[in-house]
Enzyme design. Structure first.
Site, PDB file in Angstrom:
ATOM      1  N   GLY A  29       0.786  -1.143  -0.523  1.00  0.00           N
ATOM      2  CA  GLY A  29       0.359  -0.463   0.315  1.00  0.00           C
ATOM      3  C   GLY A  29       0.810   1.294  -0.032  1.00  0.00           C
ATOM      4  CG  ASN A  30      -0.878   4.711  -1.788  1.00  0.00           C
ATOM      5  OD1 ASN A  30      -1.153   5.105  -1.038  1.00  0.00           O
ATOM      6  ND2 ASN A  30      -0.591   3.923  -2.508  1.00  0.00           N
ATOM      7  CG  ASP A  31       2.811   6.931   3.440  1.00  0.00           C
ATOM      8  OD1 ASP A  31       2.445   6.199   4.738  1.00  0.00           O
ATOM      9  OD2 ASP A  31       4.092   6.997   4.088  1.00  0.00           O
ATOM     10  CB  SER A  32      -2.873   7.961  -0.771  1.00  0.00           C
ATOM     11  OG  SER A  32      -3.861   8.510  -0.600  1.00  0.00           O
TER      12      SER A  32
END
Ligand code: C5P
Length: 220
Positions: A29-32
């Site tokens: 995943g990512n930090d969005s």
């Protein structure tokens, strides 16, 4: 009373960070946070648009008066956007779409038997670039999150993805980009000079982005 500029117009907005499965309990995943996309959805709604918010997982609650479609992966997001695209006036790709995904998705939980484990990744479909190839009347807005050479990369994305606008932010600035309530962006368009917006709350930035699109589309 005066008609709102996006009355009768369908606006598709993607938000949040996609998750790409490794196995039934793990993902990349990512930090969005989804904040920019949700702010855009509210701003478009307030201008009278019929808003379709296609969202990867976030901690945000669904804004009222919009249609929320929840997705997990880049592939699902792509499918949901394509299904709504034909009749859209504006598409805003505010989501942080994973650029890569695991080539194999394990059906069972991966066990920690190996000392080292190598993941093989493959590219996800570039949703915005695909829309750019197939666009008719749709006004396409993309985002660029960069840590360096912002103008150069943003201009490159305008051309490569055939977008009408790229909103670039410097994610190395701690008041801009991922996971914060404020943003500092520059708007790039094909035949206009860059437009620098001051640091502001994402709701203020969202209204300004839509105001610029409305002007370009001569809807005001
Ligand atoms: O190429 P890059 O990922 O930096 O481009 C960012 C823009 O492209 C964003 O608007 C993002 O939502 C969109 N994008 C996409 N599909 C991908 C990757 C990014 O639509 N697979």
């Amino acid at each position: 009373p005066q008609q709102l500029p996006l009355q009768g117009k369908k606006v598709i907005i993607t938000a949040g960070g996609t998750r790409e499965r490794l196995d039934p309990v793990r993902f990349i995943g990512n930090d969005s946070s989804g904040k920019m996309g949700y702010a855009l959805a509210e701003a478009a709604r307030d201008l009278g648009a019929e808003v379709i918010l296609i969202s990867a997982k976030t901690n945000l609650s669904a804004p009222t008066g919009i249609m929320l479609i929840s997705v997990e992966t880049a592939a699902q997001m792509s499918q949901a956007v394509q299904a709504q695209f034909k009749t859209a006036a504006i598409v805003i790709m505010a989501a942080a779409v994973s650029d890569y995904r695991p080539k194999q998705v394990a059906k069972e939980k991966i066990k920690k038997t190996a000392v080292t484990l190598t993941l093989e990744l493959e590219k996800t479909p570039d949703i915005l670039a695909t829309l750019g190839q197939n666009k008719q009347q749709q006004y396409l807005i993309g985002f660029a999150a960069e840590t360096q050479n912002i103008a150069e990369y943003a201009q490159g994305k305008l051309t490569a993805k055939k977008a009408n606008m790229i909103v670039a932010n410097d994610v190395s600035n701690r008041n801009a980009g991922f996971n914060v309530s404020t943003n500092k962006v520059t708007i790039f368009r094909p035949n206009q000079g860059p437009l620098d917006l001051p640091l502001a709350d994402k709701h203020v930035i969202a209204r300004e982005i839509l105001a610029q699109a409305v002007e370009d589309l001569k809807l005001n």
